[in-house]
Design a protein around this motif. Structure first.
Motif, PDB file in Angstrom:
ATOM      1  N   ARG A 105       0.757  -1.236   0.390  1.00  0.00           N
ATOM      2  CA  ARG A 105       0.133  -0.201   0.102  1.00  0.00           C
ATOM      3  C   ARG A 105       1.049   0.998   0.227  1.00  0.00           C
ATOM      4  N   VAL A 106       2.185   1.167   0.316  1.00  0.00           N
ATOM      5  CA  VAL A 106       3.368   2.369   0.314  1.00  0.00           C
ATOM      6  C   VAL A 106       3.650   2.409  -0.578  1.00  0.00           C
ATOM      7  N   ILE A 107       3.880   1.200  -1.046  1.00  0.00           N
ATOM      8  CA  ILE A 107       4.205   1.590  -3.177  1.00  0.00           C
ATOM      9  C   ILE A 107       3.691   1.990  -3.825  1.00  0.00           C
ATOM     10  N   ALA A 108       2.206   1.666  -3.923  1.00  0.00           N
ATOM     11  CA  ALA A 108       1.033   2.182  -4.443  1.00  0.00           C
ATOM     12  C   ALA A 108       0.576   3.335  -4.420  1.00  0.00           C
TER      13      ALA A 108
ATOM     14  N   ALA B  75       9.342   5.297  -7.089  1.00  0.00           N
ATOM     15  CA  ALA B  75       8.923   3.744  -7.617  1.00  0.00           C
ATOM     16  C   ALA B  75       9.167   4.860  -9.351  1.00  0.00           C
ATOM     17  N   HIS B  76       9.880   4.500 -10.261  1.00  0.00           N
ATOM     18  CA  HIS B  76       9.998   4.512 -11.491  1.00  0.00           C
ATOM     19  C   HIS B  76       9.318   3.953 -12.497  1.00  0.00           C
ATOM     20  N   GLY B  77       8.031   4.139 -12.816  1.00  0.00           N
ATOM     21  CA  GLY B  77       6.648   3.692 -13.623  1.00  0.00           C
ATOM     22  C   GLY B  77       5.319   4.308 -12.702  1.00  0.00           C
ATOM     23  N   LEU B  78       4.410   3.957 -13.669  1.00  0.00           N
ATOM     24  CA  LEU B  78       3.106   4.686 -13.255  1.00  0.00           C
ATOM     25  C   LEU B  78       2.914   2.376 -13.107  1.00  0.00           C
ATOM     26  N   VAL B  79       2.345   2.850 -11.128  1.00  0.00           N
ATOM     27  CA  VAL B  79       1.827   1.318 -10.452  1.00  0.00           C
ATOM     28  C   VAL B  79       0.358   1.481 -10.292  1.00  0.00           C
ATOM     29  N   GLY B  80       0.483   0.005 -10.289  1.00  0.00           N
ATOM     30  CA  GLY B  80      -1.027  -0.399 -10.610  1.00  0.00           C
ATOM     31  C   GLY B  80      -0.900  -0.989  -8.900  1.00  0.00           C
ATOM     32  N   TYR B  81      -2.127  -1.857  -8.556  1.00  0.00           N
ATOM     33  CA  TYR B  81      -2.382  -2.528  -6.994  1.00  0.00           C
ATOM     34  C   TYR B  81      -3.866  -3.356  -7.441  1.00  0.00           C
ATOM     35  N   LEU B  82      -3.364  -4.588  -7.379  1.00  0.00           N
ATOM     36  CA  LEU B  82      -4.299  -5.486  -6.662  1.00  0.00           C
ATOM     37  C   LEU B  82      -4.387  -5.800  -5.382  1.00  0.00           C
ATOM     38  N   PRO B  83      -5.258  -5.071  -4.757  1.00  0.00           N
ATOM     39  CA  PRO B  83      -5.430  -5.445  -2.872  1.00  0.00           C
ATOM     40  C   PRO B  83      -5.959  -7.199  -2.625  1.00  0.00           C
ATOM     41  N   GLN B  84      -5.961  -7.301  -1.861  1.00  0.00           N
ATOM     42  CA  GLN B  84      -5.899  -8.458  -1.280  1.00  0.00           C
ATOM     43  C   GLN B  84      -7.423  -9.184  -1.132  1.00  0.00           C
ATOM     44  N   GLN B  85      -7.720  -8.132  -0.366  1.00  0.00           N
ATOM     45  CA  GLN B  85      -9.491  -7.451   0.001  1.00  0.00           C
ATOM     46  C   GLN B  85     -10.328  -6.638  -1.081  1.00  0.00           C
ATOM     47  N   LEU B  86      -9.541  -6.900  -2.294  1.00  0.00           N
ATOM     48  CA  LEU B  86     -10.638  -6.585  -3.337  1.00  0.00           C
ATOM     49  C   LEU B  86     -11.743  -7.004  -3.309  1.00  0.00           C
ATOM     50  N   SER B  87     -12.287  -7.742  -2.875  1.00  0.00           N
ATOM     51  CA  SER B  87     -13.886  -9.100  -3.713  1.00  0.00           C
ATOM     52  C   SER B  87     -14.689  -7.926  -2.574  1.00  0.00           C
TER      53      SER B  87
ATOM     54  N   LEU C  45       2.244  -4.758  -8.152  1.00  0.00           N
ATOM     55  CA  LEU C  45       0.593  -5.107  -7.182  1.00  0.00           C
ATOM     56  C   LEU C  45       0.032  -6.190  -6.630  1.00  0.00           C
ATOM     57  N   LEU C  46       0.483  -7.083  -6.490  1.00  0.00           N
ATOM     58  CA  LEU C  46      -0.105  -8.349  -6.247  1.00  0.00           C
ATOM     59  C   LEU C  46      -0.680  -9.122  -4.827  1.00  0.00           C
ATOM     60  N   ASP C  47      -1.509  -8.826  -4.491  1.00  0.00           N
ATOM     61  CA  ASP C  47      -1.775  -9.595  -2.962  1.00  0.00           C
ATOM     62  C   ASP C  47      -2.425 -10.455  -2.639  1.00  0.00           C
ATOM     63  N   GLU C  48      -1.804 -11.536  -2.772  1.00  0.00           N
ATOM     64  CA  GLU C  48      -3.178 -12.553  -3.089  1.00  0.00           C
ATOM     65  C   GLU C  48      -3.934 -12.908  -3.636  1.00  0.00           C
ATOM     66  N   PRO C  49      -2.366 -12.910  -5.164  1.00  0.00           N
ATOM     67  CA  PRO C  49      -4.087 -13.310  -6.355  1.00  0.00           C
ATOM     68  C   PRO C  49      -4.743 -14.393  -6.987  1.00  0.00           C
TER      69      PRO C  49
END
Length: 532
Positions: free
Chosen positions: A52-55, A67-79, A168-172
């Motif tokens: 979450r800090v990186i995102a 971060a050298h680039g655009l960041v995308g984040y798929l969180p663990q609690q997405l659902s 960033l993928l958290d428990e995908p």
């Protein structure tokens, strides 16, 4: 980070603390390369917080991150984002709305700006859904009506479409069936760009180029996948064990030498005293010799003490190198379920029902989206079911449910409040003692559930389930290994192994199901229920 990789994310003395002062990350200095990195560590060490800090969702308390680039984040609690739509997960909601507005007659400049050149966004999105086996899923459908696996795959597709250089993928792999997992593995293998993946899925972690470990406040990056990392740690621990034994032996030798030296000094003092009393030499000379002997003895004691302290410091240093991790310790009460006690029935409207009775362990299997979670929920909320509808009938009021989304917990409640609601009889002190066994200690029991990491949230949910009074006779577990580290899964298996009630579990974690020693396999498919 591999020598051939460039740093994509760089942390310098990075620290983060929650508003209540609890430190989540402390002085991290490390770099993630441009390839695929698996991020590991025990539950509660801060893996999700670091993502979450990186995102950019959380701001460092001290230190820097780049971060050298655009960041995308798929969180663990997405659902848990049940109100979001499929179009939002794919990242096309705004453009889709603009295209539909244009078709309805809105020809404003703002509408054209939003659409840009993406005129076929809806057909492209529909083709993607068809290719994922989701031909019947509407773009306006809410996430809350999708399975967890469908939600993850759609969100990951959206990140690919957005062209994020760092993802960033958290428990995908949570909630993914076997087929969906392999589609994800293929996607990960072909991914171009930077991936940082938190997972307890060893097969996924073995697809990584590097492995980063968050442990004891330090972030260390190892070259190689998870299996290579394990071998490295095993060699390191074997060396640390040997070094510890050697340091302990050295400490024993130094202590023994000090005892021997003290014994010799005591003898010398006795001889010197006898000599002083019996000799006729001048007393001035004898006193001078006695003082010299005392000084020499004092220097020897200091030297011996310093050697012992050095040896003791070496022992402590080697002990710090050893990994003695905290583990969840769960003792489940005996709910008193006899072998012939009928606990539940599962109906598909076609043949005879599937009956669960006694301390039986049953696994409910089937592809994503087939309705496994809905079937569990019908056991909790009995209601008349239309003919042919798959549903369950419970024969006990003592049901314990661990949902896949963990959205049954009140984010504004503290952990202590949530558990006391399920077990009101014990005192707060007794509840705190029990929560410590779930690694929820000290001030952590007073934290808002909404502020917990995924692993901490799971342990809080597990505590409300397993500490409930009276003890539950049938546990309904929907993907129970989601968000658990590998050691915690071991503890969950051990606890369920000694549990004397019924268990009905939905899980795509084959290794977990194998170790749980399932008695009955129940397959849910398009043709209904099949007992195996």
């Amino acid at each position: 980070m591999s020598l051939t990789q460039k740093p994509a994310v760089v942390l310098a003395d990075a620290s983060f603390a929650w508003p209540d002062g609890t430190e989540a990350l402390t002085g991290l200095t490390a770099a993630f390369g441009t390839g695929r990195t698996g991020l590991t560590g025990a539950n509660g060490t801060g893996k999700t917080t670091l993502l979450r800090v990186i995102a950019g969702e959380l701001v460092l308390t001290t230190g820097t991150i780049s971060a050298h680039g655009l960041v995308g984040y798929l969180p663990q609690q997405l659902s848990l984002r049940t109100g979001a739509t499929v179009a939002e997960l794919l990242g096309v909601s705004e453009r889709l709305t603009a295209v539909r507005a244009l078709e309805a007659g809105d020809a404003s400049a703002e509408t054209f700006d939003v659409i840009a050149d993406d005129w076929d966004v809806e057909s492209r999105a529909r083709a993607t859904l068809d290719g994922m086996g989701l031909a019947t899923v509407d773009l306006d459908r809410p996430v809350g009506t999708l399975s967890g696996g469908e939600t993850v795959l759609l969100a990951l597709t959206g990140l690919r479409w957005a062209g994020r250089e760092i993802v960033l993928l958290d428990e995908p792999t949570n909630n993914l069936d076997r087929g969906a997992r392999h589609r994800l593995y293929d996607t990960i293998t072909a991914w171009r760009g930077t991936l940082i993946v938190v997972s307890h899925d060893v097969a996924l972690l073995d697809l990584m180029d590097d492995t980063a470990e968050l442990r004891g406040g330090d972030l260390t990056v190892y070259g190689g996948n998870y299996t290579a990392y394990q071998h490295h740690v095993a060699r390191e621990q074997a060396a640390a064990e040997q070094a510890l034994r050697s340091a302990e032996q050295t400490e024993k030798i130094e202590k023994r030498q000090r005892i021997e030296a003290q014994t010799k000094l005591a003898r010398r003092r006795r001889y010197a005293r006898t000599d002083f009393e019996n000799t006729r030499r001048p007393k001035v000379i004898m006193k001078l010799r006695a003082q010299e002997a005392q000084v020499s003895a004092g220097k020897l004691r200091v030297e011996l003490d310093e050697k012992i302290q050095t040896a003791h410091d070496a022992v402590e240093e080697q002990e710090r190198r050893l990994r003695r991790e905290d583990r969840i310790h769960i003792d489940l009460p005996d709910p008193g379920v006899p072998a012939g006690r009928r606990l539940a029935e599962l109906h598909d409207g076609r043949g005879a029902p599937v009956i669960l009775q006694g301390p039986e362990r049953a696994a409910l299997t089937g592809p994503n989206g087939i309705g496994k979670t809905r079937l569990l929920e019908t056991l909790l909320t009995p209601s008349p079911a239309p003919g042919g509808t798959v549903h369950g009938v419970a024969h006990t009021d003592l049901l314990g449910y661990l949902p896949q989304r963990l959205d049954h917990l009140d984010d504004d409640e503290s952990v202590l409040e949530a558990v006391r609601a399920a077990a009101p009889q014990p005192s707060p002190h007794e509840i705190r003692a029990q929560l410590a066994r779930f690694l929820l200690r000290a001030d952590a029991v007073h934290r808002r559930i909404g502020d917990l990491s995924g692993g901490e949230r799971f342990r809080a949910a597990l505590a409300t389930l397993l500490l409930a009074q009276p003890p539950r006779q049938l546990l309904l577990l929907d993907e129970p290994t989601n968000n658990l580290d590998l050691r915690s899964i071991d503890e969950l298996v051990d606890a369920l192994d000694s549990y004397r009630g019924g268990v009905l579990v939905v899980s795509h974690d084959d290794a977990f199901l194998d170790r749980l020693r399932i008695d009955t396999w129940i397959a849910l498919g398009a043709d209904g229920l099949t007992r195996e």
